[in-house]
Design a protein around this motif. Structure first.
Motif: not given
Ligand code: ATP
Ligand code: MG
Lengths: 233, 394
Positions: B315, B387-388, B304-311, B300-301, B391-392
């Protein structure tokens, strides 16, 4: 492709978006079956529809968390199909803010550091991050909760931290998937007020909701059913 | 994302699961520790043997009948004193050639009896070997020619037989024959397990009569310089082979001994280090395993990081740094305990240990490499997470 920034360019322009999932058995599930829509800069739109209709799927496509199976999506005039994963991550980081139903805050991290997280991936210095995160938390009325951890805050406060995180990077649009879904009426009210205020400040807000009252507060309702837009008012 | 930030996150991640991190590190610690200790012992043994050989004297060539080597059957000596004279003529400088006849006998003074290595030799021994006297004198030509019953004692024999009393001029009994002590050697330690301080030297002629055989065990030749060793060795071997056609003679030099023993001990050290390295490898597998668990736990983390812009590479870097941090901290602890252990072993046991800087640098480098190698698979899995989906996950 040059990034168009003029207000004439819509925030989102989708043409015939589809998204299908292949299940383990090989069966195809069409979550979206051809969605076309435009969402202008600074708009406030609610996506509504029954469960399983494809709202979240659409939201993930708009937020560039996922790529469409077919169709074209332009975000601020840029066709996302032309961007590689790293550029897409950068686009998410700079132009889109996310708010999730279950907040998605890092558990062992202070409100301040949670909010600062998007700036980490933009190379902002630690001091700069903290300063901006503090300002964002103050903007959502949590200036007194900087060092609190998620477990030490109410649901409403947690969602406001998440909103602060979504706007700390000055995004053009804010995508919220059922932001009030896990909150009671009073906290939900507070969050909606916050989103409205942000929208008045010029940020486009797109939210998914089941709640008719919440949807009614948006200037535009997009009804989704069975992976298609049924009605757009 | 900056490395400093990734490092901060990695430290945080390790701190959160303190016990788990420690247990995972333990595998690396044990691996590094055993490598450091075993290399230290191997190197210590090698150094000790090399010091012993060098302690014999410089530029020595030892001539023995037969083949020298591991597994070679001992050869009955056919050399006698006339061969020594022959080698002296071949070498040219008679003072640079000496002889040895060996036998083990008890040496007695009154009621005290000590088992010693008797070595019959001659007046040239000190010109070839490095064997300083503590008291008294070396053998002379007259001692040898007239078969005098005189002995020079190794320091340990002297101490056991006479204690604090000065042995010079006193009598010892060997095989019922009385000998007069003319000298005592300085303590020199042992060579190849031969405790040289337990030797008793006497004229070669006297020794032959005592043993009852006119044979000698070996001839030692001293070369005038390092460059002289090899030509001289070949000359001596060729001369002996010409004198006794069809027989083999070996002339080994210190350099050869050093080389052979160095190679053997080096290989031994290598094998030990490799065995210890396997445990490091197992430690690495543990790291990989725990990192995979960590990636799963933090799905999940990561989403989230990817959703917020981590490439993906942010990671990847985050998890790789975490793995490398885990193994290098383990490596440093392993090095410290390994060095401590080696010093302890040296202090409380006769096993020599020598810590070399390269083994420490290598141990650190290898533990970092283990982190990269075993961290790559989990880190790539993390970097590829959708990321999807992430996050789910709940
Ligand atoms: N990863 C996936 N694999 C297979 N099918 C999926 C996947 N994700 C979504 N779906 C399917 O796609 C359809 C749309 O899902 P989506 O989550 O977009 O619905 P939703 O409108 O957000 O529903 P809800 O209101 O319950 O959140 C559903 O039928 C769902 O089962
Ligand atoms: Mg949904």
């Amino acid at each position: 492709m040059p990034e168009a920034t003029g207000t004439s360019v819509p925030a989102f322009e989708a043409i015939g978006l589809t998204r299908s999932y292949r299940l383990d058995g090989g069966v195809l599930v069409d979550a979206l079956r051809g969605v076309s829509l435009r969402i202008g800069q600074g708009e406030f739109a609610a996506i509504v529809g029954p469960s399983g209709s494809g709202k979240s799927t659409l939201m993930h496509l708009l937020g560039c968390l996922d790529r469409p199976t077919s169709g074209t999506l332009r975000v601020n005039g840029v066709d996302v199909a032309t961007l590689d994963d790293a550029r897409l991550a950068d686009l998410r980081n700079r132009t889109i803010g996310f708010v999730f139903q279950s907040f998605h805050l890092l558990a062992r991290t202070s409100a301040l550091d949670n909010v600062a997280l998007p700036l980490v991936y933009r190379g902002v210095s630690r001091a700069g991050r903290r300063e901006r995160a503090k300002a964002a938390l103050e903007a959502v009325g949590l200036g007194h909760r900087l060092t609190h951890r998620p477990s030490q805050m109410s649901g409403g406060e947690q969602q406001r931290v998440a909103i602060a995180r979504a706007l700390v990077g000055d995004p053009r649009v804010l995508l919220a998937d059922e932001p009030t879904g896990n909150l009671d009426t009073r906290n939900g009210e507070e969050v909606m007020g916050l989103l409205e205020r942000l929208n008045e400040g010029g940020v486009a807000v797109v939210l998914v909701t089941h709640d008719a009252d919440v949807a009614a507060r948006a200037r535009r309702q997009i009804h989704v059913r069975d992976g298609r837009i049924e009605r757009d008012t | 994302m900056r490395t400093a930030e990734a490092l901060r996150m990695a430290v945080e991640a390790l701190r959160v699961n303190r016990l788990r991190s420690m247990l995972t590190m333990l595998g690396v610690i044990i691996g590094v520790l055993s490598v450091v200790i075993l290399v230290a012992i191997g190197t210590g043994a090698k150094n000790a043997v090399e010091k012993e050989i060098a302690g014999l004297g410089s530029n020595i060539i030892l001539v023995v009948p037969g083949q020298v080597g591991l597994g070679a059957a001992p050869t009955q000596s056919r050399l006698d004193l006339s061969d020594v004279a022959y080698v002296r003529r071949v070498v040219g400088d008679p003072s640079k050639v000496t002889v040895a006849v060996n036998s083990g006998e008890p040496v007695r003074v009154g009621r005290v009896e000590v088992f010693a290595t008797l070595t019959g030799t001659d007046e040239n021994m000190p010109h070839v070997f490095d064997r300083p006297l503590r008291r008294g004198r070396y053998l002379t030509e007259t001692d040898v020619d007239t078969r005098r019953r005189v002995v020079i004692l190794g320091s340990e024999v002297a101490a056991k037989l006479f204690g604090d009393v000065d042995p010079i001029g006193r009598q010892v009994t060997i095989a019922g024959v009385r000998f007069r002590v003319i000298g005592v050697y300085e303590t020199v330690g042992s060579t190849f397990g031969v405790a040289r301080d337990q030797e008793v030297h006497l004229p070669v002629t006297t020794a032959q009569r005592l043993i009852g055989l006119p044979r000698i065990n070996g001839i030692a030749v001293g070369a005038s310089g390092p460059d002289e060793i090899e030509p001289l060795r070949q000359r001596v071997v060729a001369a002996l082979a010409a004198r006794y056609p069809g027989e083999t003679f070996s002339a080994v030099t210190q350099t050869q001994l050093l080389g052979t023993i160095g190679t053997v001990l080096g290989m031994l050290t290598g094998v030990l280090a490799a065995i210890a390295g396997i445990s490091l490898l197992v430690g690495g597998v543990g790291v990989s395993n725990i990192m995979l668990v960590g990636v799963r736990e933090r799905t999940k983390e990561i989403g989230l990081r990817k959703a917020l812009g981590a490439r993906g590479r942010d990671i990847l870097g985050q998890f790789l740094i975490e793995a490398v941090l885990l193994t290098t901290i383990g490596g440093v602890i392993g090095i410290l305990t390994g060095v401590g252990g080696a010093l302890l072993i040296q202090a409380v046991s006769p096993v020599p240990a020598s810590i070399t800087w390269w083994s420490i640098v290598l141990a650190f480098g290898v533990s970092a490499a283990v982190g990269v190698f075993f961290g790559v698979a989990p880190a790539r899995r993390a970097a590829r997470l959708d990321p999807v989906v992430a996050l789910r996950t709940d």
